[in-house]
Motif scaffolding. Structure first.
Motif, PDB file in Angstrom:
ATOM      1  N   GLY A   1       3.016 -94.852-123.049  1.00 52.05           N
ATOM      2  CA  GLY A   1       2.053 -93.758-122.942  1.00 52.05           C
ATOM      3  C   GLY A   1       2.585 -92.455-123.536  1.00 52.05           C
ATOM      4  O   GLY A   1       3.775 -92.317-123.833  1.00 52.05           O
ATOM      5  N   LEU A   2       1.685 -91.495-123.735  1.00 52.71           N
ATOM      6  CA  LEU A   2       2.031 -90.198-124.298  1.00 52.71           C
ATOM      7  C   LEU A   2       2.889 -89.425-123.308  1.00 52.71           C
ATOM      8  O   LEU A   2       2.577 -89.338-122.116  1.00 52.71           O
ATOM      9  CB  LEU A   2       0.756 -89.415-124.620  1.00 52.71           C
ATOM     10  CG  LEU A   2       0.934 -88.023-125.226  1.00 52.71           C
ATOM     11  CD1 LEU A   2       1.652 -88.095-126.574  1.00 52.71           C
ATOM     12  CD2 LEU A   2      -0.433 -87.343-125.388  1.00 52.71           C
ATOM     13  N   LEU A   3       3.979 -88.849-123.802  1.00 54.87           N
ATOM     14  CA  LEU A   3       4.898 -88.090-122.951  1.00 54.87           C
ATOM     15  C   LEU A   3       4.733 -86.584-123.133  1.00 54.87           C
ATOM     16  O   LEU A   3       4.688 -85.832-122.165  1.00 54.87           O
ATOM     17  CB  LEU A   3       6.351 -88.487-123.247  1.00 54.87           C
ATOM     18  CG  LEU A   3       6.704 -89.967-123.105  1.00 54.87           C
ATOM     19  CD1 LEU A   3       8.160 -90.199-123.489  1.00 54.87           C
ATOM     20  CD2 LEU A   3       6.435 -90.452-121.681  1.00 54.87           C
ATOM     21  N   VAL A   4       4.663 -86.141-124.382  1.00 55.97           N
ATOM     22  CA  VAL A   4       4.593 -84.708-124.654  1.00 55.97           C
ATOM     23  C   VAL A   4       4.095 -84.497-126.079  1.00 55.97           C
ATOM     24  O   VAL A   4       4.286 -85.342-126.960  1.00 55.97           O
ATOM     25  CB  VAL A   4       5.977 -84.036-124.479  1.00 55.97           C
ATOM     26  CG1 VAL A   4       6.996 -84.604-125.448  1.00 55.97           C
ATOM     27  CG2 VAL A   4       5.895 -82.518-124.635  1.00 55.97           C
ATOM     28  N   THR A   5       3.469 -83.338-126.297  1.00 52.56           N
ATOM     29  CA  THR A   5       3.036 -82.932-127.630  1.00 52.56           C
ATOM     30  C   THR A   5       3.550 -81.522-127.900  1.00 52.56           C
ATOM     31  O   THR A   5       3.525 -80.664-127.013  1.00 52.56           O
ATOM     32  CB  THR A   5       1.503 -82.935-127.752  1.00 52.56           C
ATOM     33  OG1 THR A   5       1.009 -84.239-127.436  1.00 52.56           O
ATOM     34  CG2 THR A   5       1.056 -82.555-129.157  1.00 52.56           C
TER      35      THR A   5
ATOM     36  N   MET B   1      12.575 -89.047-119.855  1.00 50.57           N
ATOM     37  CA  MET B   1      11.244 -89.564-119.517  1.00 50.57           C
ATOM     38  C   MET B   1      11.114 -91.030-119.883  1.00 50.57           C
ATOM     39  O   MET B   1      10.522 -91.818-119.134  1.00 50.57           O
ATOM     40  CB  MET B   1      10.175 -88.721-120.221  1.00 50.57           C
ATOM     41  CG  MET B   1       9.999 -87.329-119.624  1.00 50.57           C
ATOM     42  SD  MET B   1       8.515 -86.458-120.229  1.00 50.57           S
ATOM     43  CE  MET B   1       9.022 -86.039-121.895  1.00 50.57           C
ATOM     44  N   ARG B   2      11.680 -91.409-121.019  1.00 49.56           N
ATOM     45  CA  ARG B   2      11.597 -92.809-121.442  1.00 49.56           C
ATOM     46  C   ARG B   2      12.374 -93.737-120.521  1.00 49.56           C
ATOM     47  O   ARG B   2      12.094 -94.940-120.465  1.00 49.56           O
ATOM     48  CB  ARG B   2      12.097 -92.931-122.884  1.00 49.56           C
ATOM     49  CG  ARG B   2      11.091 -92.414-123.903  1.00 49.56           C
ATOM     50  CD  ARG B   2      11.652 -92.382-125.302  1.00 49.56           C
ATOM     51  NE  ARG B   2      10.600 -92.135-126.300  1.00 49.56           N
ATOM     52  CZ  ARG B   2      10.833 -91.804-127.569  1.00 49.56           C
ATOM     53  NH1 ARG B   2      12.082 -91.684-127.993  1.00 49.56           N
ATOM     54  NH2 ARG B   2       9.822 -91.601-128.388  1.00 49.56           N
ATOM     55  N   MET B   3      13.361 -93.203-119.807  1.00 53.19           N
ATOM     56  CA  MET B   3      14.102 -94.015-118.848  1.00 53.19           C
ATOM     57  C   MET B   3      13.236 -94.444-117.667  1.00 53.19           C
ATOM     58  O   MET B   3      13.491 -95.479-117.051  1.00 53.19           O
ATOM     59  CB  MET B   3      15.308 -93.234-118.315  1.00 53.19           C
ATOM     60  CG  MET B   3      16.437 -93.059-119.295  1.00 53.19           C
ATOM     61  SD  MET B   3      17.802 -92.162-118.512  1.00 53.19           S
ATOM     62  CE  MET B   3      18.973 -92.089-119.860  1.00 53.19           C
ATOM     63  N   PHE B   4      12.227 -93.616-117.350  1.00 51.68           N
ATOM     64  CA  PHE B   4      11.414 -93.882-116.162  1.00 51.68           C
ATOM     65  C   PHE B   4       9.951 -94.199-116.481  1.00 51.68           C
ATOM     66  O   PHE B   4       9.239 -94.724-115.638  1.00 51.68           O
ATOM     67  CB  PHE B   4      11.480 -92.674-115.223  1.00 51.68           C
ATOM     68  CG  PHE B   4      12.861 -92.389-114.716  1.00 51.68           C
ATOM     69  CD1 PHE B   4      13.393 -93.131-113.669  1.00 51.68           C
ATOM     70  CD2 PHE B   4      13.649 -91.410-115.298  1.00 51.68           C
ATOM     71  CE1 PHE B   4      14.679 -92.881-113.201  1.00 51.68           C
ATOM     72  CE2 PHE B   4      14.937 -91.148-114.837  1.00 51.68           C
ATOM     73  CZ  PHE B   4      15.456 -91.886-113.790  1.00 51.68           C
TER      74      PHE B   4
ATOM     75  N   GLY C   1       6.326 -93.074-124.899  1.00 47.36           N
ATOM     76  CA  GLY C   1       7.289 -93.997-124.326  1.00 47.36           C
ATOM     77  C   GLY C   1       7.517 -95.141-125.290  1.00 47.36           C
ATOM     78  O   GLY C   1       6.615 -95.510-126.041  1.00 47.36           O
ATOM     79  N   ASN C   2       8.719 -95.720-125.250  1.00 44.24           N
ATOM     80  CA  ASN C   2       9.037 -96.773-126.226  1.00 44.24           C
ATOM     81  C   ASN C   2       9.535 -98.065-125.577  1.00 44.24           C
ATOM     82  O   ASN C   2      10.168 -98.892-126.227  1.00 44.24           O
ATOM     83  CB  ASN C   2      10.089 -96.262-127.219  1.00 44.24           C
ATOM     84  CG  ASN C   2      11.380 -95.843-126.542  1.00 44.24           C
ATOM     85  OD1 ASN C   2      11.524 -95.980-125.329  1.00 44.24           O
ATOM     86  ND2 ASN C   2      12.315 -95.325-127.331  1.00 44.24           N
ATOM     87  N   GLY C   3       9.215 -98.236-124.300  1.00 44.77           N
ATOM     88  CA  GLY C   3       9.598 -99.476-123.625  1.00 44.77           C
ATOM     89  C   GLY C   3      11.060 -99.567-123.252  1.00 44.77           C
ATOM     90  O   GLY C   3      11.546-100.658-122.933  1.00 44.77           O
TER      91      GLY C   3
END
Length: 573
Positions: free
Chosen positions: A384-388, A377-380, A401-403
């Motif tokens: 923002g929040l991805l999952v909890t 997910m961080r690749m694309f 996400g971490n840029g």
């Protein structure tokens, strides 16, 4: 569209194996020192000691620890354990008494068991026993049982005595450890997709493969019919005439209606040169025989863990196909996704082919390791929040996400009914973070997280425990519901696509002549998009061409490429 095919320089072959490939997301094994102490077991059980060990560990991390004494779990354990002995079955006593003249067979230690009976050599192929009405009565009889751990212990004692009985005519071809494991499997299977996995030692893994499997996805109805749930367009089984929703009546001449799925799947194992014979029922009254040989699977475009193609059209689209989020000896799935992307972009640049969009193809991808899914997910998705996840009484764990995204090209995630768990999470998060669209058909709805733990006292058994739901960025779960696509596209021929009346564009990054530009996008006009696809789409021509060549077209992908092409063509720059 034309395509250019390529693969990473070093790739991993992808082989689905029930013992090593994990169907749902997994978390690292929890640290035992950080867990709360397990409740004391009030009673010592002699014949279900393995289940005692399982309960102790599940009480610490299972999502619903108060459910571990569910009567259905003990019933399933008893049924699984009993059928491990060939030609044995367990019935509620009320059901048996009603049909005992038809069932016949030998009753084992009737005086020991109160609410159930174990029948040796029952007659289950009588037309009466094969009727839907009788099977519904059996379900109802099981549902009325108030079955406890003590009842299970009694059943296991009868089976133990059957294994070790010293009689001249005793024929038992299984060990007590197999029966014990079967009971444990049945018990664990009732707890939200938790399961047991038997591991193999290192010496066994080094031996050449001699047993091969036929991967045939089945489901069981309330009347114990065994139905084929789905077959991918690329499945080799289609060449033998098998279709989705076919019912399997017999395997190698043996009726399977009263067998559980766990008892049936090993019947699809065999050696090269051997085959399995199936009797199939279709459309209520059509029956026929199918013989399927055991074949050695060879790596191809559809079995490699990650592969890529560049499709040329009015817009040039990179398809990245991911079959699972697994970890190999040298590279993980996400390593290969990144490598596939970089190789494709370098190849496109060398050939002067500007790439305008990416299709992340997650069809038939049932998930894998949660850390790899987050990395994907961080690749694309840059931010923002991805999952909890929420495990027990711990604070919710939110992942962002971490840029570190590798691309901002317009994105489509392609899914189908076999897209599960972490792959569903990726699709849902891409949409909620307005990073792209979802095409295809509704996904499985398996949004849960597992932890993998060695079962204390049993070195060869791994306990796979459901510890949390996967929560989308909007706080909702998709377990049991699945992810609906933005545009429904069938995997079958001659089925029209379903466009919504209108929907806002998810694409904020437009690539023009190979350069990314940020622009304000108006909502998409579904009527205009549908008309564009009908006028300029190339899927029909490609399907006709491939069909004439004796190939099986990928209808879902080809139509998705047309729609994506139309979206890119109709954006306001």
């Amino acid at each position: 569209m034309k395509f250019f095919s390529f693969l990473p320089t070093i790739f991993q072959s992808f082989t689905i194996s029930i013992s090593i490939f994990l169907l749902f997301c997994q978390l690292p094994t929890p640290n035992p020192s950080s867990m709360t102490p397990a409740k004391e077991i009030e009673k010592t059980y002699q014949y279900t000691k393995q289940i005692s060990a399982i309960k102790i560990q599940m009480e610490k991390t299972y999502l619903y620890p108060n459910d571990l004494d569910n009567p259905n779990a003990y019933i399933t354990a008893a049924v699984y354990a009993t059928e491990t002995l060939d030609h044995h079955i367990l019935f509620p006593k009320t059901f048996y008494l009603k049909y005992k003249d038809t069932i016949r067979g030998n009753v084992l230690q009737e005086g020991k068991l109160t609410d159930v009976v174990i029948i040796q050599n029952p007659n289950l192929e009588d037309p009466i026993m094969d009727s839907d009405e009788v099977l519904l009565q059996l379900n109802d009889a099981f549902a009325k049982l108030s079955f406890t751990r003590d009842n299970l212990e009694d059943v296991m004692e009868v089976l133990y005595n059957q294994v070790f009985a010293k009689t001249a005519n005793k024929v038992v071809n299984v060990s007590w450890s197999e029966i014990e494991f079967s009971a444990s499997e049945g018990y664990v299977s009732n707890f939200l997709k938790s399961s047991l996995i038997q591991t193999r030692n290192y010496e066994e893994l080094l031996k050449p493969q001699t047993i091969f499997s036929i991967d045939l996805p089945l489901t069981e109805t309330k009347t114990k019919q065994k139905i084929i749930t789905s077959l991918s367009n690329t499945s080799q089984l289609k060449q033998f005439g098998i279709q989705k929703n076919d019912e399997i009546l017999t395997i190698n001449g043996k009726s399977i209606r009263y067998l559980s799925l766990r008892k049936i799947y090993p019947m699809f194992n065999g050696k090269l040169g051997e085959s399995v014979k199936l009797k199939i029922k279709r459309n209520l009254n059509q029956t026929f025989l199918v013989e399927i040989p055991f074949l050695e699977s060879k790596p191809n475009e559809n079995t490699k863990l990650v592969s890529g193609k560049i499709w040329k059209g009015q817009s040039n689209i990179l398809q990245i196909k991911v079959n699972g989020f697994t970890k190999g000896i040298e590279k993980t799935a996400t390593d290969l996704i990144k490598e596939t992307y970089l190789v494709a972009m370098a190849d496109a640049k060398q050939k002067d082919i500007p790439i305008q969009g990416i299709i992340l193809d997650l069809r038939d991808n049932t998930g894998g390791y949660l850390d790899l899914i987050i990395e994907c997910m961080r690749m694309f998705i840059p931010k923002g929040l991805l999952v909890t996840t929420k495990i027990g009484k711990r604070a919710p764990n939110e992942i962002y996400g971490n840029g570190s995204s590798i691309t901002d090209l317009p994105l489509v995630v392609l899914i189908n009914e076999n897209t599960g768990s972490g792959s569903e999470l990726i699709a849902g998060t891409v949409r909620l973070q307005k990073r792209g669209f979802i095409f295809g058909s509704k996904s499985t709805g398996q949004g849960i997280v597992h932890s993998m733990q060695k079962l204390n006292g049993y070195d060869s058994i791994i306990l796979k425990i459901t510890t949390s739901y996967l929560y989308l960025p909007n706080g909702k779960i998709f377990h049991g519901n699945g992810i609906e696509p933005d545009i429904w596209i069938s995997d079958e021929a001659n089925v029209k696509m379903k466009f919504p009346d209108s929907f806002p564009s998810q694409l904020t990054n437009i690539s023009k002549e190979g350069k990314n530009e940020i622009s304000s996008i108006a909502p998409l006009d579904s009527t205009k998009l549908s008309l564009w696809v009908e006028t300029y789409g190339t899927a029909k021509q490609t399907i006709q061409k491939e069909s004439k060549q004796g190939l099986t077209p990928d209808y879902q992908l080809l139509h998705s490429l047309d729609v994506f092409d139309g979206i890119l063509a109709n954006q306001t720059k």
